[in-house]
Scaffold this motif. Structure first.
Motif, short mmCIF file in Angstrom:
data_model
loop_
_atom_site.label_atom_id
_atom_site.label_comp_id
_atom_site.label_asym_id
_atom_site.label_seq_id
_atom_site.Cartn_x
_atom_site.Cartn_y
_atom_site.Cartn_z
N ILE A 252 12.62 82.30 -43.70
CA ILE A 252 13.90 81.96 -44.35
C ILE A 252 13.65 81.01 -45.53
O ILE A 252 14.30 81.11 -46.57
N ALA A 253 12.66 80.12 -45.39
CA ALA A 253 12.30 79.23 -46.51
C ALA A 253 11.84 80.05 -47.71
O ALA A 253 12.26 79.80 -48.85
N ALA A 254 10.99 81.05 -47.45
CA ALA A 254 10.48 81.90 -48.54
C ALA A 254 11.62 82.66 -49.22
O ALA A 254 11.62 82.85 -50.44
N GLU A 255 12.59 83.07 -48.43
CA GLU A 255 13.74 83.81 -48.98
C GLU A 255 14.57 82.90 -49.88
O GLU A 255 14.99 83.30 -50.97
N ILE A 256 14.79 81.67 -49.44
CA ILE A 256 15.56 80.71 -50.25
C ILE A 256 14.78 80.34 -51.51
O ILE A 256 15.36 80.16 -52.59
N GLN A 257 13.45 80.26 -51.39
CA GLN A 257 12.60 79.89 -52.54
C GLN A 257 12.64 80.94 -53.66
O GLN A 257 12.33 80.63 -54.80
#
Length: 317
Positions: A252-257
């Motif tokens: 989810i962090a990668a998606e937000i990034q």
């Protein structure tokens, strides 16, 4: 004449959005919101709203009679992380509120009940991937124990007394409009807020903890759909598995990034890690899809876009 609906726990994370949705469908005056205290929010201010203690049978019965209620959505509960800190109260609230509405239906004072269960009913011995509808259930949290017991009682009241009670096992729910409410999956809400406000987030779970998640709009739609489905379509009276996506904090962090490239995430697991480790990583919800045509609209990509858009337009404008 429209049917009258009572929502108990209308100011909670799910209750807030469910109230708005049901009022949009049935009319504001036909959906009576209630909670233990009167907050200054849309649900309370748009009326009808009543202060009610979900543990008080007489209060609930009085409201049912006063408004000629046909359907009750019992959304009041103490969530996973909060329940671990206060086990006796969690058990009392989660179980006795359910008995109150089941007994009202048994007495033919209401026609239909929605009661939410959770993936917390599963435990460390449950198959983690593609968790089946019927499987080993040995919950290891206060919340999970109360939800599993509730499922058994729902099925019992249906089989023995003919009570029309319907339930789904919610995965982790992600919403922009209400703050996190003390659940183990709440990191997946908090990370969006911190990404916008701080550009950094310290996660209370480890980076590779995979859990089933769902965007709130899908969860609300599923709730409405199961209640609108014909009686003969509801084959399971304990609770239905429900799924949309599964991901880890890293994912989810990668998606937000992709949208906020400078977001920095660190990991400092706390007591909630043990709770998360006892839950499934992914869910088989084929029975809900087959019986009452459940289908999710959002995946991790579309949910991330929508969360950031709504937060920027409505919360951090």
């Amino acid at each position: 004449m429209s049917k009258k609906i009572l929502i108990i726990g209308a100011c909670g994370q799910i209750g807030t959005e469910l109230t708005h949705k049901l009022r949009a469908i049935h009319g504001v005056e036909n959906v009576i919101a209630s909670d233990i205290r009167k907050l200054n929010n849309d649900v309370v201010n748009s009326e009808p709203f009543e202060v009610i203690n979900a543990l008080d049978y007489n209060q609930i019965e009085h409201l049912v009679e006063q408004y000629h209620i046909e359907e009750v959505y019992l959304m009041a509960a103490l969530l996973s992380a909060t329940a671990e800190k206060n086990p006796a109260f969690a058990w009392d609230l989660n179980m006795n509120s359910l008995f109150h509405v089941l007994n009202l239906a048994k007495a033919k004072k209401i026609k239909k009940i929605f009661w939410p269960s959770s993936i917390a009913v599963f435990g460390p011995t449950t198959p983690k991937e593609n968790t089946p509808q019927y499987t080993i259930m040995e919950p290891s949290t206060v919340y999970g124990i109360s939800k599993q017991s509730g499922e058994r009682w729902c099925e019992y009241y249906h089989n023995i007394f003919g009570v029309d009670v319907r339930s789904i096992r919610y995965p982790g729910l992600i919403s922009w409009s209400t703050p996190p409410g003390g659940g183990t999956t709440d990191y997946a809400v908090d990370i969006f807020h911190k990404a916008i406000t701080d550009g950094k987030y310290e996660c209370f779970l480890s980076s590779e903890t995979k859990m089933p998640m769902m965007y709130m709009e899908d969860a609300i739609q599923a709730t409405v759909d199961i209640m609108e489905a014909p009686t003969e379509s509801i084959k399971i009276r304990s609770s239905y598995n429900l799924a949309a996506m599964s991901f880890t904090p890293t994912q989810i962090a990668a998606e937000i990034q992709k949208h906020i490239p400078n977001l920095q995430v660190t990991y400092k697991p706390d007591f909630r890690q043990k709770i998360a480790d006892s839950w499934p990583a992914s869910i088989d919800d084929s029975q809900a899809r087959q019986d009452w045509n459940w289908k999710n609209k959002f995946n991790i990509e579309t949910m991330t876009v929508e969360m950031l858009k709504q937060l920027r337009e409505n919360v951090y404008k």
